[in-house]
Design an enzyme around this catalytic site. Structure first.
Site, PDB file in Angstrom:
ATOM      1  N   ILE A   1       0.142  -4.894   2.714  1.00 55.88           N
ATOM      2  CA  ILE A   1      -0.022  -5.441   1.367  1.00 55.88           C
ATOM      3  C   ILE A   1      -0.564  -6.863   1.446  1.00 55.88           C
ATOM      4  CG2 ILE A   1       1.308  -6.144  -0.686  1.00 55.88           C
ATOM      5  CD1 ILE A   1       3.286  -3.824   0.044  1.00 55.88           C
ATOM      6  N   CYS A   2      -1.470  -7.221   0.509  1.00 54.96           N
ATOM      7  CA  CYS A   2      -1.888  -8.622   0.336  1.00 54.96           C
ATOM      8  C   CYS A   2      -2.656  -9.109   1.561  1.00 54.96           C
ATOM      9  CB  CYS A   2      -0.642  -9.463   0.020  1.00 54.96           C
ATOM     10  SG  CYS A   2      -0.916 -11.169  -0.442  1.00 54.96           S
ATOM     11  N   ILE A   3      -2.175 -10.113   2.274  1.00 56.47           N
ATOM     12  CA  ILE A   3      -2.872 -10.662   3.445  1.00 56.47           C
ATOM     13  C   ILE A   3      -2.479  -9.931   4.737  1.00 56.47           C
ATOM     14  CG2 ILE A   3      -1.148 -12.464   3.936  1.00 56.47           C
ATOM     15  CD1 ILE A   3      -4.999 -12.772   4.298  1.00 56.47           C
TER      16      ILE A   3
END
Lengths: 220, 220
Positions: B134-136
């Site tokens: 998720i995300c970075i």
């Protein structure tokens, strides 16, 4: 767009705001179309608990600074928030409500409540704006608003229920998936992790609480 | 009951795991009937950031101890977790993925990844078990699994996308409400707070990611 305050008390169940309850509240508010206003008192935590071992550490942490973790930095000092800024207010649980927003964890019915917490709660009820209180936070609410005889639930723990009644509240037993509404005072409560057992169980009650607070905020 | 690991990297977006992403993951997993296994490396955080001011402080905090706040104390040392213990693994974002699980925040494509993170990721792909990032967190994943040429999304940031490709990954642009599936490697990714803007937006993508990881875990 309804503006709903979320009063945090740190970041972590044992010494601050219960993180799951706080995030589920923020998510349900966003999905309901509310603008959320996170806030916390700018005071030291009562103590810091290592959440791996549950041992008390020698660290010092600030309630506003740690609450900012849950709010991703978008948070106000409670001192600056008035009921006129809000259409409703929700207080997630966690020991922070009983150690930082009040000293209920240590003094039970003899508890004192943070003066700004008391002020905001009294302002909200004076203007008939709804308050949602989750998990253990109905206990400091009962102390702050004892003269209004608020009806609340913290689930079914007999000791906590007795303390709430000693502070002027009226306790109603409730399951984790339900809410209790005090229609006279516009106070909505749900047991959350006072009962648990899991995150999906507490989410069911908190989502109902948020829906009811939004409903009452719109009627105001 | 599928056992899904959740790899945390601290507690707070600027120096640890992104709290909203982590809690939304835990909630979606519980609602999907998974047993969740929270874990984090037992190492010092790269640094501690005051989330109110975004200033770096002089404090020292431990990644496992702070992650335990999100996990309510129910968390394992990453060192003790093997792919044979799990049916799937999800890594929430936050700077912790790029500062504690790896040093991608400072070194970009020259990053190194924590050896136990690399080990577990390699074990998961070797046994064809699904990984959600998720995300970075797709950035350290791309570094750890570069030889597998994983296809991931971090949204649409050109610099991060370029770094991912330099580490051996293939980047696909994606909106916050969607996921990207790398069917060859069983890797599922979603941009979350790389795009935001709000908690309800990131929840849509994370809920799809959890559903896909559960689907793949059951097919295994």
């Amino acid at each position: 767009m309804a503006k709903i305050g979320v009063l945090l008390s740190g970041c972590g169940v044992f010494d601050g705001a219960e993180i799951h309850e706080a995030v589920i509240t923020l998510l349900a508010l966003d999905r309901a179309g509310a603008e959320t206003v996170c806030m916390a008192p700018n005071i030291d935590q009562y103590h810091v608990v290592n959440h791996l071992t549950q041992a008390v550490t020698k660290e010092k942490r600030n309630v506003l600074v740690e609450s900012a973790r849950i709010a991703r930095g978008n948070i106000k000092d409670l001192k600056e928030v008035k009921a006129t800024d809000l259409d409703g207010l929700i207080i997630p649980g966690g020991f922070g409500a009983a150690k930082n927003l009040s000293d209920f964890a240590f003094k039970g019915p003899e508890a004192t409540v943070n003066p700004d917490v008391t002020r905001l709660l009294k302002e909200m009820t004076a203007s008939k704006k709804p308050i949602g209180a989750i998990c253990i936070s109905p206990a400091p609410l009962a102390k702050a608003l004892g003269d209004k005889k608020p009806e609340v639930t913290i689930g079914n723990d007999p000791g906590t229920a007795k303390a709430i009644e000693a502070m002027g509240g009226k306790h109603h037993a409730c399951t984790v998936d339900m809410i209790h509404l005090d229609a006279k005072n516009n106070v909505v409560t749900t047991p959350a992790y006072m009962l648990g057992p899991g995150i999906k169980d507490v989410a069911t009650g908190i989502e109902k609480l948020v829906a009811k607070v939004m409903d009452l905020a719109k009627k105001k």
